[in-house]
Design an enzyme around this catalytic site. Structure first.
Site, PDB file in Angstrom:
ATOM      1  N   GLU A 134     107.413 -53.100  33.717  1.00  0.00           N
ATOM      2  CA  GLU A 134     108.726 -53.651  34.060  1.00  0.00           C
ATOM      3  C   GLU A 134     108.669 -54.157  35.489  1.00  0.00           C
ATOM      4  OE1 GLU A 134     111.653 -50.863  31.326  1.00  0.00           O
ATOM      5  OE2 GLU A 134     111.756 -50.736  33.499  1.00  0.00           O
ATOM      6  N   ASP A 164     121.331 -48.374  40.220  1.00  0.00           N
ATOM      7  CA  ASP A 164     120.167 -47.737  40.816  1.00  0.00           C
ATOM      8  C   ASP A 164     120.516 -46.729  41.892  1.00  0.00           C
ATOM      9  OD1 ASP A 164     117.736 -48.887  39.574  1.00  0.00           O
ATOM     10  OD2 ASP A 164     118.684 -50.769  40.163  1.00  0.00           O
TER      11      ASP A 164
END
Lengths: 399, 273
Positions: free
Chosen positions: B63, B74
């Site tokens: 990724e 995040d």
């Protein structure tokens, strides 16, 4: 993605939507369902109305500011006195409604973001009243320039969590509130403070704030026997403006004028005028005008007024701009600070620095001869929080 | 792990590189290892080294994260890596260029991992063409949940890239089935209710949830968020088709450099075997 009519719920023209991490989608669905049920429940409306009357102090007056008129060369000018609400700003209209929704959803914990601290104080107030846990995220820059409100939130029993990332302002506080919500969505409701965020927030916040325009329209007709030619309000995320505009949207002869914060000036790279300088983009869950660079990175905003210091704007404003129904202008730090002093001297009213942007535009347009009355201006909040920043405070001077 | 032909392709089209890789893994009875890298952290030169090292360490799918100014899904590690990548001047063109260089030397499938705005700013159609030209195999958009923007999602589905979708512990069963049907390449299951970041413990319910998700999903299921150690990867690998590790690798990269991050990747790959 932008432009064009779309049938999906939560869209204003092509704007709005629900661009969030998957984790939040069920909570937004739950909120939509709870809000629809509350809207159909006469007891919810009567409960909120009773609080508005006995706790908040609604209806707020519509006050004709004659000495301001003389100074601006525009008459009549009526001020919708949202500064006279309990807690000193329009924000309480929304936080009480959302706290009642949280109770209906059985969520005991509330989080919020705040810039100027007015929404944080209004959220902390609603949480004290309804016995809900309250955490408010606030950028470190804003904690410094709006310290009075930080103390108020503490007194009301809320925990203020400083956010140091980014520029330490409203955008960063909103990021952190969203992260908290992602982690605690099971027991937590996020009381968003403006007409921004993912569907259904822009709609819910507008509806709770629409009381401003409903009252103002009726009061204006009583006072003047006609509607205003222009309705003016400051726009950061845009909740007082949307609340003020909503009742007038169908009145074709009424100009709707949103005043963004130009900071150091449009084009200087230090402004918060997303509608003037931005282009459509996705931030905090919805598609709207956004200050961003060529690569789609969000550009830091700037305004001396912490409540306007935000790179985005509510999606319904984006739609009103594109459709031409509303007009968006901007006023810089210095002009807003001048209007702040002017209203204090002429009318004995100390406005929030945010609201002073709307006043400054009326003053400027009056001087240019480009505005005639009658005019209604939303005085969205009072300026105690901004007092004392005249000598050396960065927010006050706008540098 | 039994060979499962269902899991090879998906979406009624021929399996791409991601599907083929998962089919190979299934045939060998091995769970996949999917590392995450923030492109441009601490610089694109480091990213190039790291990508090569991860391929060599046995990554099955990589990724590649596009740094964004406001990464709301995040935690602190990836926030910091995004900020530093942007401070180092990383652009979307730079990320795609790094990908193209990697592709010229390796056939390990790459999923571009991004928030929507940088792609929207470029123009989705343009971005999809450029990403495919650079050698991307899939795309995962963190803040584009299934059903949020049908016109845009249709563009993703029709592109040559696999459109990888996310499901979360909060996702109700009906919606989970819908997401599983929509996802191409594999389904990414968010292993905990929260933002990304290394955690000491996995949730007790995770194994049970993953078995339910795999029963629903016509595609392989990778689990990520909070998986940081080889021991945790082993636990997840026993109940998922792949384990995604992001923040722990980014932490290691930040603290000890590329070689050490690659070392951790090797340990994670070994733990999964």
């Amino acid at each position: 993605m932008a432009g064009g009519e779309r049938g999906e719920p939560g869209r204003f023209g092509g704007y709005g939507g629900r661009y969030v991490p998957e984790t939040l989608v069920p909570a937004l669905d739950e909120l939509s369902v709870a809000y629809a049920a509350a809207s159909a429940d006469p007891e919810f409306a009567s409960g909120l109305d009773a609080l508005a009357a006995k706790y908040v102090g609604r209806p707020t007056p519509l006050y004709r500011a004659r000495r301001l008129e003389a100074a601006c060369g525009v008459a009549p000018v009526h001020l919708k006195r949202e500064d006279l609400n309990h807690t000193g700003a329009h924000k309480i209209n929304n936080t009480l409604g959302q706290a009642m929704l949280a109770l209906r959803m059985g969520k005991p914990r509330i989080i919020a973001e705040t810039g100027a601290g007015q929404h944080g104080v209004a959220t902390a107030t609603a949480c004290a009243l309804f016995d809900l846990d309250c955490v408010v995220y606030m950028g470190v820059e804003d904690i410094e320039r709006q310290s009075l409100n930080v103390h108020r939130m503490g007194l009301l029993g809320a925990e203020v969590r400083p956010v140091a990332s980014g520029a330490g302002t409203l955008k960063d506080a909103t990021n952190e509130a969203l992260r908290d919500w992602v982690a605690n969505v099971g027991n937590t409701h996020y009381v968003i403070g403006s007409v921004v965020g993912p569907h259904p927030f822009p709609r819910i916040v507008r509806d709770f704030q629409a009381v401003i325009g409903r009252e103002a329209r009726r009061q204006f007709l009583e006072a003047e026997g006609r509607l205003p030619v222009a309705v003016v309000a400051c726009v950061g995320g845009g909740s007082n403006a949307m609340g003020m505009f909503h009742a007038f949207v169908d009145d074709e002869g009424v100009d709707l004028i949103g005043v963004e914060a130009a900071g150091h000036g449009v084009g200087t790279g230090k402004s918060s005028a997303s509608l003037a300088e931005g282009r459509p983009g996705v931030l905090h869950g919805s598609l709207s005008y956004l200050l961003q660079d060529d690569d789609g990175q969000v550009r830091p905003a700037h305004s001396a007024a912490a409540g306007l210091d935000y790179p985005g704007v509510g999606p319904e404003h984006a739609h009103l701009k594109d459709s031409g129904r509303a007009r968006y202008v901007s006023v810089g730090d210095a002009e807003a600070q001048e209007a702040f002093r002017l209203l204090a001297r002429l009318e004995g009213i100390v406005p929030a620095l945010e609201s002073a942007h709307a006043l400054a535009w009326v003053q400027e347009a009056g001087r240019r001869g480009s505005l005639e009355g009658p005019v209604a201006v939303c005085l969205s909040g009072r300026g105690d929080k901004d007092v004392g920043r005249g000598d050396g405070g960065r927010g006050w001077r706008g540098d | 792990m039994a060979i499962d032909e269902r899991r090879a392709g998906g979406g009624g089209r021929l399996p791409g590189a991601i599907g083929r890789r998962f089919a190979t893994l299934a045939a060998a009875g091995r769970p996949g290892f999917v590392p995450y890298v923030t492109a441009g952290f601490p610089s694109l030169a480091h990213t190039a080294e790291l990508l090569a090292g991860l391929a060599e360490a046995g990554a099955d799918v990589i990724e590649l994260g596009v740094p964004f100014s406001d990464p709301v899904a995040d935690g602190p590690t990836i926030q910091r890596s995004c900020q530093r990548a942007l401070e180092a001047g990383t652009t979307l063109d730079g990320v795609l260029d790094a990908l193209a260089r990697f592709r010229s030397r390796s056939d390990v499938p790459v999923v571009v991992f991004s928030y929507l705005n940088p792609l929207h700013s470029r123009g989705i159609g343009t971005f999809l063409r450029e990403a495919a030209d650079a050698g991307a195999d899939g795309l995962l958009v963190t803040d584009l949940p299934v059903g949020a923007d049908p016109a845009l999602e249709a563009q993703l589905v029709q592109s040559p890239l696999d459109s990888v979708r996310l499901a979360a512990p909060t996702t109700p069963p009906g919606r989970l089935a819908e997401i599983a049907r929509a996802s191409q390449g594999f389904l990414y299951y968010v292993a905990r209710t929260g933002v990304t970041g290394a955690r000491a413990e996995l949730r007790n319910e995770l194994a049970e949830e993953l078995s339910a998700v795999r029963a629903l999903s016509p595609r392989p299921v990778a689990a990520g968020f909070g998986i940081s150690s080889p021991a945790q990867a082993r636990v997840v690998g026993a109940v998922a088709d792949a384990a995604v590790v992001g923040s722990a690798l980014v932490d290691r990269l930040e603290e000890a450099g590329v070689e050490s991050a690659v070392e951790l990747a090797r340990a994670l790959r070994r733990a999964l075997d």
